[in-house]
Design a protein around this motif. Sequence first.
Motif, PDB file in Angstrom:
ATOM      1  N   GLN A 271       0.844  -1.190   0.000  1.00 29.59           N
ATOM      2  CA  GLN A 271       0.000   0.000   0.000  1.00 29.59           C
ATOM      3  C   GLN A 271       0.880   1.241   0.000  1.00 29.59           C
ATOM      4  O   GLN A 271       1.905   1.283   0.676  1.00 29.59           O
ATOM      5  CB  GLN A 271      -0.913   0.009   1.226  1.00 29.59           C
ATOM      6  N   THR A 272       0.500   2.233  -0.778  1.00 24.95           N
ATOM      7  CA  THR A 272       1.175   3.530  -0.732  1.00 24.95           C
ATOM      8  C   THR A 272       0.169   4.587  -0.290  1.00 24.95           C
ATOM      9  O   THR A 272      -1.007   4.524  -0.655  1.00 24.95           O
ATOM     10  CB  THR A 272       1.759   3.934  -2.104  1.00 24.95           C
ATOM     11  N   ASN A 273       0.651   5.532   0.503  1.00 25.52           N
ATOM     12  CA  ASN A 273      -0.198   6.612   0.997  1.00 25.52           C
ATOM     13  C   ASN A 273       0.374   7.956   0.564  1.00 25.52           C
ATOM     14  O   ASN A 273       1.464   8.338   0.996  1.00 25.52           O
ATOM     15  CB  ASN A 273      -0.287   6.566   2.534  1.00 25.52           C
ATOM     16  N   GLN A 274      -0.350   8.633  -0.331  1.00 25.41           N
ATOM     17  CA  GLN A 274       0.027   9.981  -0.778  1.00 25.41           C
ATOM     18  C   GLN A 274       1.479  10.034  -1.269  1.00 25.41           C
ATOM     19  O   GLN A 274       2.213  10.988  -1.012  1.00 25.41           O
ATOM     20  CB  GLN A 274      -0.174  10.988   0.360  1.00 25.41           C
ATOM     21  N   LEU A 275       1.890   9.009  -1.994  1.00 27.29           N
ATOM     22  CA  LEU A 275       3.282   8.891  -2.437  1.00 27.29           C
ATOM     23  C   LEU A 275       3.611   9.966  -3.473  1.00 27.29           C
ATOM     24  O   LEU A 275       2.925  10.099  -4.496  1.00 27.29           O
ATOM     25  CB  LEU A 275       3.519   7.502  -3.027  1.00 27.29           C
ATOM     26  N   THR A 276       4.667  10.722  -3.200  1.00 25.81           N
ATOM     27  CA  THR A 276       5.032  11.865  -4.049  1.00 25.81           C
ATOM     28  C   THR A 276       6.539  11.874  -4.291  1.00 25.81           C
ATOM     29  O   THR A 276       7.319  11.585  -3.383  1.00 25.81           O
ATOM     30  CB  THR A 276       4.611  13.188  -3.377  1.00 25.81           C
ATOM     31  N   LYS A 277       6.929  12.185  -5.522  1.00 26.59           N
ATOM     32  CA  LYS A 277       8.341  12.364  -5.849  1.00 26.59           C
ATOM     33  C   LYS A 277       8.499  13.638  -6.666  1.00 26.59           C
ATOM     34  O   LYS A 277       7.904  13.788  -7.728  1.00 26.59           O
ATOM     35  CB  LYS A 277       8.875  11.167  -6.648  1.00 26.59           C
TER      36      LYS A 277
ATOM     37  N   ILE B  70      -1.928   3.391  -3.783  1.00 29.00           N
ATOM     38  CA  ILE B  70      -2.046   2.077  -4.404  1.00 29.00           C
ATOM     39  C   ILE B  70      -2.399   1.059  -3.331  1.00 29.00           C
ATOM     40  O   ILE B  70      -1.888   1.117  -2.214  1.00 29.00           O
ATOM     41  CB  ILE B  70      -0.724   1.681  -5.102  1.00 29.00           C
ATOM     42  N   HIS B  71      -3.261   0.102  -3.673  1.00 29.02           N
ATOM     43  CA  HIS B  71      -3.680  -0.940  -2.734  1.00 29.02           C
ATOM     44  C   HIS B  71      -3.641  -2.284  -3.454  1.00 29.02           C
ATOM     45  O   HIS B  71      -4.420  -2.503  -4.391  1.00 29.02           O
ATOM     46  CB  HIS B  71      -5.099  -0.668  -2.225  1.00 29.02           C
ATOM     47  N   ILE B  72      -2.729  -3.153  -3.039  1.00 30.64           N
ATOM     48  CA  ILE B  72      -2.586  -4.461  -3.684  1.00 30.64           C
ATOM     49  C   ILE B  72      -2.815  -5.560  -2.650  1.00 30.64           C
ATOM     50  O   ILE B  72      -2.122  -5.640  -1.640  1.00 30.64           O
ATOM     51  CB  ILE B  72      -1.191  -4.612  -4.331  1.00 30.64           C
ATOM     52  N   LYS B  73      -3.798  -6.405  -2.926  1.00 29.90           N
ATOM     53  CA  LYS B  73      -4.157  -7.485  -2.017  1.00 29.90           C
ATOM     54  C   LYS B  73      -3.248  -8.697  -2.228  1.00 29.90           C
ATOM     55  O   LYS B  73      -2.775  -8.940  -3.341  1.00 29.90           O
ATOM     56  CB  LYS B  73      -5.612  -7.906  -2.229  1.00 29.90           C
ATOM     57  N   LYS B  74      -3.067  -9.455  -1.177  1.00 28.14           N
ATOM     58  CA  LYS B  74      -2.261 -10.668  -1.236  1.00 28.14           C
ATOM     59  C   LYS B  74      -2.870 -11.658  -2.228  1.00 28.14           C
ATOM     60  O   LYS B  74      -4.079 -11.875  -2.248  1.00 28.14           O
ATOM     61  CB  LYS B  74      -2.175 -11.319   0.144  1.00 28.14           C
ATOM     62  N   GLY B  75      -2.033 -12.221  -3.093  1.00 31.13           N
ATOM     63  CA  GLY B  75      -2.465 -13.265  -4.005  1.00 31.13           C
ATOM     64  C   GLY B  75      -3.088 -12.794  -5.306  1.00 31.13           C
ATOM     65  O   GLY B  75      -3.601 -13.611  -6.067  1.00 31.13           O
ATOM     66  N   GLU B  76      -3.035 -11.492  -5.608  1.00 31.55           N
ATOM     67  CA  GLU B  76      -3.622 -11.001  -6.852  1.00 31.55           C
ATOM     68  C   GLU B  76      -2.539 -10.541  -7.827  1.00 31.55           C
ATOM     69  O   GLU B  76      -1.383 -10.319  -7.448  1.00 31.55           O
ATOM     70  CB  GLU B  76      -4.607  -9.862  -6.593  1.00 31.55           C
ATOM     71  N   ILE B  77      -2.931 -10.410  -9.086  1.00 32.01           N
ATOM     72  CA  ILE B  77      -2.073  -9.797 -10.102  1.00 32.01           C
ATOM     73  C   ILE B  77      -2.619  -8.402 -10.351  1.00 32.01           C
ATOM     74  O   ILE B  77      -3.786  -8.234 -10.728  1.00 32.01           O
ATOM     75  CB  ILE B  77      -2.061 -10.613 -11.405  1.00 32.01           C
ATOM     76  N   TYR B  78      -1.782  -7.410 -10.106  1.00 31.87           N
ATOM     77  CA  TYR B  78      -2.173  -6.003 -10.197  1.00 31.87           C
ATOM     78  C   TYR B  78      -1.510  -5.390 -11.428  1.00 31.87           C
ATOM     79  O   TYR B  78      -0.280  -5.352 -11.531  1.00 31.87           O
ATOM     80  CB  TYR B  78      -1.733  -5.273  -8.927  1.00 31.87           C
ATOM     81  N   GLY B  79      -2.315  -4.933 -12.368  1.00 33.66           N
ATOM     82  CA  GLY B  79      -1.791  -4.291 -13.571  1.00 33.66           C
ATOM     83  C   GLY B  79      -1.692  -2.786 -13.381  1.00 33.66           C
ATOM     84  O   GLY B  79      -2.701  -2.128 -13.127  1.00 33.66           O
TER      85      GLY B  79
END
Length: 314
Positions: free
Chosen positions: A15-21, A34-43
Amino acid sequence: MVFGKGAVNMPNILQTNQLTKTIGGKDLVKNVNIHIKKGEIYGFLGPNGAGKTTVMKMITNLWKPTGGEVWLFGEKLRPASYEVLKRMGSMIEFPSFYEHMSGKENLQLHCEYMGYYMSGSVENALEMLGLSEAAEKKVKSYSLGMKQRLGIARAILCKPELLILDEPTNGLDPAGMKQLRDLLRMLCSEYGITIMISSHLLSEVESIADTIGVIHHGNMMKEVSMKEIAEKNTGYITLAAADVKKAAYVLADKLELDQFKVIDGQEIRIYNDRIDTTELVSVLSVNGVEIISIGKKAESLEDYFLKLTEGGIR
Protein backbone atom coordinates in the motif's frame (compact mmCIF):
# COMPACT_ATOMS: atom_id res chain seq x y z
CA MET A 1 -2.96 -10.40 10.91
CA VAL A 2 -0.33 -9.02 13.27
CA PHE A 3 1.90 -6.17 12.19
CA GLY A 4 5.11 -4.78 13.62
CA LYS A 5 5.34 -2.02 16.21
CA GLY A 6 4.03 1.28 14.87
CA ALA A 7 2.24 -0.35 11.95
CA VAL A 8 -1.38 0.28 11.07
CA ASN A 9 -3.91 -2.43 10.33
CA MET A 10 -3.77 -2.84 6.56
CA PRO A 11 -5.35 -5.74 4.65
CA ASN A 12 -3.03 -5.15 1.68
CA ILE A 13 0.37 -6.72 1.04
CA LEU A 14 1.44 -3.44 -0.60
CA GLN A 15 0.00 0.00 0.00
CA THR A 16 1.18 3.53 -0.73
CA ASN A 17 -0.20 6.61 1.00
CA GLN A 18 0.03 9.98 -0.78
CA LEU A 19 3.28 8.89 -2.44
CA THR A 20 5.03 11.87 -4.05
CA LYS A 21 8.34 12.36 -5.85
CA THR A 22 9.55 15.85 -6.77
CA ILE A 23 12.75 16.56 -8.68
CA GLY A 24 13.88 20.06 -9.63
CA GLY A 25 10.59 21.54 -8.49
CA LYS A 26 8.60 19.21 -10.76
CA ASP A 27 6.25 16.55 -9.40
CA LEU A 28 7.02 13.29 -11.20
CA VAL A 29 4.19 11.65 -9.26
CA LYS A 30 1.87 13.23 -6.72
CA ASN A 31 -0.26 11.75 -3.92
CA VAL A 32 -0.34 8.24 -5.40
CA ASN A 33 -2.41 5.74 -3.42
CA ILE A 34 -2.05 2.08 -4.40
CA HIS A 35 -3.68 -0.94 -2.73
CA ILE A 36 -2.59 -4.46 -3.68
CA LYS A 37 -4.16 -7.49 -2.02
CA LYS A 38 -2.26 -10.67 -1.24
CA GLY A 39 -2.47 -13.26 -4.01
CA GLU A 40 -3.62 -11.00 -6.85
CA ILE A 41 -2.07 -9.80 -10.10
CA TYR A 42 -2.17 -6.00 -10.20
CA GLY A 43 -1.79 -4.29 -13.57
CA PHE A 44 -0.23 -0.83 -13.31
CA LEU A 45 -1.20 1.00 -16.50
CA GLY A 46 -0.12 4.29 -17.98
CA PRO A 47 1.45 5.80 -21.10
CA ASN A 48 5.20 6.31 -21.25
CA GLY A 49 6.23 9.08 -18.86
CA ALA A 50 3.11 8.70 -16.69
CA GLY A 51 5.13 7.84 -13.56
CA LYS A 52 4.96 4.03 -13.42
CA THR A 53 8.71 3.49 -13.07
CA THR A 54 9.04 6.34 -10.55
CA VAL A 55 6.44 4.71 -8.30
CA MET A 56 8.07 1.28 -8.63
CA LYS A 57 11.49 2.69 -7.78
CA MET A 58 10.08 4.09 -4.54
CA ILE A 59 8.29 0.82 -3.72
CA THR A 60 11.58 -1.08 -4.12
CA ASN A 61 13.56 1.54 -2.12
CA LEU A 62 15.70 2.58 -5.11
CA TRP A 63 14.37 6.13 -4.76
CA LYS A 64 13.29 7.86 -1.58
CA PRO A 65 9.88 9.58 -1.67
CA THR A 66 9.64 13.35 -1.36
CA GLY A 67 6.41 12.77 0.51
CA GLY A 68 4.10 9.96 1.51
CA GLU A 69 4.71 6.39 2.61
CA VAL A 70 5.14 2.85 1.30
CA TRP A 71 3.86 -0.06 3.40
CA LEU A 72 5.02 -3.62 2.62
CA PHE A 73 3.71 -6.68 4.45
CA GLY A 74 2.21 -4.36 7.09
CA GLU A 75 5.48 -2.51 7.78
CA LYS A 76 6.40 1.01 6.79
CA LEU A 77 9.27 0.97 4.29
CA ARG A 78 12.39 2.64 5.69
CA PRO A 79 15.97 3.05 4.37
CA ALA A 80 17.08 0.02 6.41
CA SER A 81 14.12 -2.28 5.67
CA TYR A 82 16.43 -5.03 4.45
CA GLU A 83 14.44 -8.00 5.74
CA VAL A 84 11.23 -6.69 4.21
CA LEU A 85 12.91 -6.17 0.84
CA LYS A 86 14.23 -9.75 0.90
CA ARG A 87 10.62 -10.91 0.64
CA MET A 88 10.24 -9.10 -2.68
CA GLY A 89 11.59 -9.78 -6.18
CA SER A 90 11.79 -7.02 -8.77
CA MET A 91 12.87 -5.96 -12.23
CA ILE A 92 12.83 -2.20 -12.74
CA GLU A 93 13.49 -0.72 -16.19
CA PHE A 94 16.02 -2.67 -18.26
CA PRO A 95 17.89 -5.32 -16.21
CA SER A 96 21.67 -5.06 -15.89
CA PHE A 97 24.13 -7.93 -15.43
CA TYR A 98 27.82 -8.73 -15.31
CA GLU A 99 28.23 -9.16 -19.06
CA HIS A 100 31.45 -11.22 -18.84
CA MET A 101 29.71 -13.83 -16.68
CA SER A 102 27.24 -16.46 -17.84
CA GLY A 103 23.53 -16.27 -17.16
CA LYS A 104 23.84 -19.06 -14.61
CA GLU A 105 26.74 -17.32 -12.85
CA ASN A 106 24.76 -14.09 -12.61
CA LEU A 107 21.89 -15.91 -10.93
CA GLN A 108 24.25 -17.77 -8.58
CA LEU A 109 25.75 -14.42 -7.57
CA HIS A 110 22.25 -13.08 -6.86
CA CYS A 111 21.59 -16.06 -4.57
CA GLU A 112 24.78 -15.25 -2.65
CA TYR A 113 23.72 -11.63 -2.35
CA MET A 114 20.28 -12.62 -1.08
CA GLY A 115 21.53 -15.38 1.22
CA TYR A 116 19.36 -17.90 -0.62
CA TYR A 117 20.82 -21.39 -1.00
CA MET A 118 18.01 -23.71 -2.07
CA SER A 119 19.38 -26.46 -4.25
CA GLY A 120 18.28 -26.39 -7.90
CA SER A 121 16.73 -22.91 -7.69
CA VAL A 122 19.00 -21.41 -10.37
CA GLU A 123 18.40 -24.25 -12.82
CA ASN A 124 14.66 -24.13 -12.16
CA ALA A 125 14.45 -20.37 -12.81
CA LEU A 126 16.43 -20.72 -16.05
CA GLU A 127 14.15 -23.53 -17.20
CA MET A 128 11.00 -21.54 -16.40
CA LEU A 129 12.18 -18.72 -18.67
CA GLY A 130 13.45 -20.98 -21.46
CA LEU A 131 17.13 -20.20 -20.85
CA SER A 132 18.51 -23.62 -19.94
CA GLU A 133 20.41 -23.99 -23.22
CA ALA A 134 21.95 -20.52 -22.81
CA ALA A 135 22.80 -20.96 -19.12
CA GLU A 136 26.56 -21.29 -19.66
CA LYS A 137 26.82 -18.56 -22.32
CA LYS A 138 28.17 -15.12 -21.40
CA VAL A 139 25.43 -12.55 -21.00
CA LYS A 140 27.14 -10.23 -23.52
CA SER A 141 26.09 -12.72 -26.21
CA TYR A 142 22.41 -12.61 -25.14
CA SER A 143 19.79 -10.89 -27.26
CA LEU A 144 17.57 -8.15 -25.84
CA GLY A 145 14.75 -10.63 -25.26
CA MET A 146 17.06 -13.13 -23.57
CA LYS A 147 18.36 -10.47 -21.18
CA GLN A 148 14.79 -9.51 -20.37
CA ARG A 149 13.96 -13.14 -19.59
CA LEU A 150 17.10 -13.45 -17.47
CA GLY A 151 15.98 -10.39 -15.52
CA ILE A 152 12.63 -12.04 -14.82
CA ALA A 153 14.41 -15.27 -13.84
CA ARG A 154 16.47 -13.30 -11.32
CA ALA A 155 13.32 -11.60 -9.97
CA ILE A 156 11.56 -14.94 -9.28
CA LEU A 157 14.71 -16.83 -8.27
CA CYS A 158 14.28 -16.60 -4.50
CA LYS A 159 10.52 -17.36 -4.52
CA PRO A 160 9.43 -13.88 -3.40
CA GLU A 161 6.09 -13.21 -1.76
CA LEU A 162 5.71 -10.05 -3.87
CA LEU A 163 6.95 -9.67 -7.44
CA ILE A 164 7.38 -6.20 -9.01
CA LEU A 165 7.89 -6.18 -12.79
CA ASP A 166 8.33 -2.96 -14.76
CA GLU A 167 7.37 -3.43 -18.44
CA PRO A 168 8.53 -7.09 -18.47
CA THR A 169 7.36 -7.76 -22.03
CA ASN A 170 9.84 -5.27 -23.54
CA GLY A 171 11.99 -7.09 -26.08
CA LEU A 172 9.87 -10.24 -26.05
CA ASP A 173 8.33 -11.73 -29.19
CA PRO A 174 4.69 -12.91 -29.18
CA ALA A 175 5.70 -16.42 -28.09
CA GLY A 176 7.77 -14.96 -25.27
CA MET A 177 4.84 -12.78 -24.16
CA LYS A 178 2.55 -15.81 -23.98
CA GLN A 179 5.20 -17.75 -22.05
CA LEU A 180 5.45 -14.87 -19.57
CA ARG A 181 1.66 -14.65 -19.16
CA ASP A 182 1.46 -18.37 -18.43
CA LEU A 183 4.37 -18.11 -15.99
CA LEU A 184 2.83 -15.21 -14.05
CA ARG A 185 -0.52 -17.01 -13.78
CA MET A 186 1.26 -20.11 -12.50
CA LEU A 187 3.36 -18.16 -9.96
CA CYS A 188 0.21 -16.51 -8.63
CA SER A 189 -2.06 -19.57 -8.56
CA GLU A 190 0.41 -22.29 -7.54
CA TYR A 191 2.95 -20.40 -5.43
CA GLY A 192 0.66 -17.66 -4.07
CA ILE A 193 2.99 -14.91 -5.26
CA THR A 194 1.41 -11.46 -5.43
CA ILE A 195 2.40 -9.68 -8.64
CA MET A 196 2.51 -6.03 -9.66
CA ILE A 197 3.19 -5.58 -13.37
CA SER A 198 3.42 -2.27 -15.20
CA SER A 199 2.71 -2.01 -18.90
CA HIS A 200 1.39 0.14 -21.70
CA LEU A 201 0.29 -3.02 -23.56
CA LEU A 202 -3.29 -3.09 -22.38
CA SER A 203 -4.17 -6.40 -23.99
CA GLU A 204 -1.39 -8.14 -22.05
CA VAL A 205 -2.62 -6.78 -18.71
CA GLU A 206 -6.27 -7.41 -19.55
CA SER A 207 -5.60 -11.12 -20.02
CA ILE A 208 -3.98 -11.73 -16.62
CA ALA A 209 -4.78 -8.92 -14.14
CA ASP A 210 -7.27 -9.16 -11.29
CA THR A 211 -7.08 -5.42 -10.56
CA ILE A 212 -5.76 -2.45 -12.51
CA GLY A 213 -4.46 0.94 -11.44
CA VAL A 214 -4.29 3.71 -14.04
CA ILE A 215 -1.74 6.51 -13.69
CA HIS A 216 -1.55 9.55 -15.98
CA HIS A 217 0.68 12.63 -15.72
CA GLY A 218 1.85 11.43 -12.31
CA ASN A 219 -1.66 11.17 -10.86
CA MET A 220 -3.61 8.02 -10.06
CA MET A 221 -6.78 8.12 -12.13
CA LYS A 222 -8.48 4.94 -10.97
CA GLU A 223 -8.09 1.61 -9.18
CA VAL A 224 -10.67 -0.96 -10.23
CA SER A 225 -11.05 -4.74 -10.43
CA MET A 226 -11.39 -6.37 -13.83
CA LYS A 227 -14.58 -7.99 -12.51
CA GLU A 228 -16.05 -4.55 -11.81
CA ILE A 229 -15.13 -3.37 -15.31
CA ALA A 230 -16.84 -6.42 -16.80
CA GLU A 231 -19.98 -5.90 -14.69
CA LYS A 232 -20.22 -2.24 -15.64
CA ASN A 233 -19.48 -2.89 -19.29
CA THR A 234 -22.50 -1.75 -21.27
CA GLY A 235 -20.61 -1.52 -24.52
CA TYR A 236 -21.18 1.19 -27.09
CA ILE A 237 -22.53 1.95 -30.55
CA THR A 238 -19.86 2.57 -33.17
CA LEU A 239 -20.77 4.94 -36.00
CA ALA A 240 -18.80 5.75 -39.14
CA ALA A 241 -20.09 8.63 -41.28
CA ALA A 242 -18.94 10.49 -44.37
CA ASP A 243 -18.95 13.73 -42.35
CA VAL A 244 -18.05 12.92 -38.74
CA LYS A 245 -18.26 16.54 -37.55
CA LYS A 246 -21.76 16.90 -38.93
CA ALA A 247 -22.79 13.58 -37.37
CA ALA A 248 -21.45 14.72 -33.98
CA TYR A 249 -23.43 17.97 -34.30
CA VAL A 250 -26.65 16.07 -35.03
CA LEU A 251 -26.08 13.75 -32.05
CA ALA A 252 -25.62 16.70 -29.71
CA ASP A 253 -28.19 19.12 -31.17
CA LYS A 254 -31.00 16.92 -32.50
CA LEU A 255 -30.77 13.87 -30.22
CA GLU A 256 -29.36 15.79 -27.23
CA LEU A 257 -26.72 13.13 -26.58
CA ASP A 258 -23.59 13.94 -24.60
CA GLN A 259 -22.24 10.44 -23.94
CA PHE A 260 -20.24 10.04 -27.12
CA LYS A 261 -16.67 10.38 -28.29
CA VAL A 262 -15.01 11.05 -31.66
CA ILE A 263 -12.13 8.63 -32.29
CA ASP A 264 -9.30 9.83 -34.57
CA GLY A 265 -11.73 12.06 -36.47
CA GLN A 266 -13.11 9.00 -38.26
CA GLU A 267 -15.47 7.21 -35.91
CA ILE A 268 -17.97 8.08 -33.18
CA ARG A 269 -18.55 5.87 -30.15
CA ILE A 270 -21.90 6.42 -28.42
CA TYR A 271 -21.95 5.27 -24.80
CA ASN A 272 -25.71 5.05 -24.30
CA ASP A 273 -27.32 1.61 -24.18
CA ARG A 274 -30.85 3.06 -24.14
CA ILE A 275 -30.79 4.70 -27.56
CA ASP A 276 -32.53 2.81 -30.36
CA THR A 277 -30.25 2.35 -33.39
CA THR A 278 -33.23 2.55 -35.77
CA GLU A 279 -34.10 5.99 -34.39
CA LEU A 280 -30.44 6.98 -34.55
CA VAL A 281 -30.17 6.05 -38.25
CA SER A 282 -33.44 7.83 -39.03
CA VAL A 283 -32.47 11.14 -37.38
CA LEU A 284 -29.02 11.14 -38.95
CA SER A 285 -30.45 10.43 -42.41
CA VAL A 286 -33.13 13.13 -42.12
CA ASN A 287 -30.40 15.62 -41.27
CA GLY A 288 -28.30 14.72 -44.28
CA VAL A 289 -25.65 12.55 -42.60
CA GLU A 290 -24.40 9.74 -44.85
CA ILE A 291 -23.85 6.65 -42.70
CA ILE A 292 -21.02 4.34 -43.74
CA SER A 293 -21.47 1.77 -40.98
CA ILE A 294 -23.14 1.34 -37.60
CA GLY A 295 -22.95 -1.45 -35.02
CA LYS A 296 -22.64 -2.41 -31.37
CA LYS A 297 -19.42 -3.43 -29.63
CA ALA A 298 -18.35 -4.47 -26.14
CA GLU A 299 -16.03 -2.08 -24.33
CA SER A 300 -12.46 -3.35 -23.91
CA LEU A 301 -9.88 -2.41 -21.29
CA GLU A 302 -8.31 -0.18 -23.93
CA ASP A 303 -11.57 1.75 -24.31
CA TYR A 304 -11.84 2.10 -20.52
CA PHE A 305 -8.23 3.26 -20.30
CA LEU A 306 -8.62 5.83 -23.08
CA LYS A 307 -11.71 7.30 -21.42
CA LEU A 308 -9.71 7.83 -18.22
CA THR A 309 -6.56 9.26 -19.81
CA GLU A 310 -8.02 11.31 -22.64
CA GLY A 311 -10.37 13.47 -20.62
CA GLY A 312 -13.44 11.24 -20.65
CA ILE A 313 -16.39 11.24 -23.01
CA ARG A 314 -17.71 14.29 -24.78
